[in-house]
Scaffold this active site. Sequence first.
Site, short mmCIF file in Angstrom:
data_model
loop_
_atom_site.label_atom_id
_atom_site.label_comp_id
_atom_site.label_asym_id
_atom_site.label_seq_id
_atom_site.Cartn_x
_atom_site.Cartn_y
_atom_site.Cartn_z
N CYS A 162 0.82 -1.22 0.00
CA CYS A 162 0.00 0.00 0.00
C CYS A 162 0.85 1.26 0.00
O CYS A 162 0.33 2.35 -0.23
CB CYS A 162 -0.95 0.00 1.19
SG CYS A 162 -1.98 -1.46 1.21
N HIS A 166 -3.22 6.97 2.51
CA HIS A 166 -3.64 5.69 1.95
C HIS A 166 -5.04 5.38 2.49
O HIS A 166 -5.28 5.43 3.71
CB HIS A 166 -2.64 4.60 2.35
CG HIS A 166 -3.16 3.22 2.13
ND1 HIS A 166 -3.77 2.84 0.95
CD2 HIS A 166 -3.18 2.11 2.93
CE1 HIS A 166 -4.15 1.58 1.04
NE2 HIS A 166 -3.81 1.11 2.24
N ASN A 177 -10.27 -0.42 0.26
CA ASN A 177 -8.81 -0.29 0.25
C ASN A 177 -8.29 -0.84 -1.08
O ASN A 177 -8.34 -2.05 -1.32
CB ASN A 177 -8.25 -1.08 1.44
CG ASN A 177 -6.74 -1.05 1.51
OD1 ASN A 177 -6.07 -0.64 0.56
ND2 ASN A 177 -6.20 -1.49 2.63
#
Length: 335
Positions: free
Chosen positions: A118, A262, A292
Amino acid sequence: MKSLMIQGAKIIATGSAIPSFKLSNDEMSKIVETSDEWISSRTGIKERRLLTEKSQSINDLAISASQQALEKASMDPSEVDLIILATSSPSDLFGSASRIQFEIGAKNAVAFDLTAACSGFVVGLVTAFQFLQTNTYRNILVIGADVLSQWVDWSDRSTCILFGDAAGAAIVQSCSSIHNSILSFKINTDGKYASHLSISYEKSLHKLSVGNLKLYQGAFKHVYMNGREVYKFAVSQVPLSILSCLEASNMSVQDIDWLVLHQANERILTAVAEKLSISSKKIISNLSKYGNTSAASIPLALDEAIKEHKISDNDIVVIAGFGAGLTWGTIILRW
Ligand code: ACO
């Protein structure tokens, strides 16, 4: 950490792509034992986009996001010198960047994959800056793309509810130091906690009939996450990373116009904002629509914020990624 002074770099255009198939929390509750109430209250996610066509791969999303960015920059693909594809879910273990290079017609570009989960887009941008700073290249396409729907265990309700598929891209161009938009950066790794978040490779004995030769082959397993530990790591390290970067640029939290974190979990976004005492109005959040999306989440959020005319010239934009590795990193940009 360093302040960049040699040659400047500037993001000149962005693009993004999402699959058309949308899966809501209610639909998710038909797959695993969960509810819209549980997912919304713990994560802020309402729906996610999933790549469902067999004929489509991460490359299609990455190509579409890249072409959008090139179009916005009015740049011919042949002008791209380097393509960095940040991903943990390539269509080919040898790398997918070269396929993207061919498909978009970036015939003069070097292309490689970069794996930092990520944090991948942040690490990709920092890597691009090094080549721009030293005047090695002029135009770099940085792509963040992931299709973790292909890597989650769809019977594990603690992880499958979290992720979505997407791609985001940015074209970074070298410029004179006066116009440099990269004010500072900081990236970190702590491999001690790698086991908190992983897609590990499981080997088994592969017998060959040549003497006593033993070989092992296997396959990657599914996403494993220790959610509580990842949460604690994110809310403790991300604010520190941002503060340290601000200090390197002689800035304070008050100078931040937009914080693009993020997009893992709304509770993480809120906790980071509270720790920094920054208004929630300055936090870019789109995870309710996409979940996500791993390496794609920051460029997707950035691209949407630009399309919605939120970010203006000269705004101070702080982007911060965190995830498996464990890795985390911050970049401060003057837009
Ligand atoms: N629906 C309903 N119940 C669930 C679900 C679900 N989808 N998932 C877990 N539960 C249950 C558990 O079984 C457990 O039940 P029990 O108490 O009877 O044992 C209960 O809910 C609590 O489970 P926890 O895992 O302890 O839930 P927690 O409160 O920690 O929330 C969450 C889980 C949302 C994942 C949280 O830990 C978190 O936000 N972590 C951060 C993780 C993250 O955002 N990761 C992504 C960042 S890194 C990256 O991007 C790759």
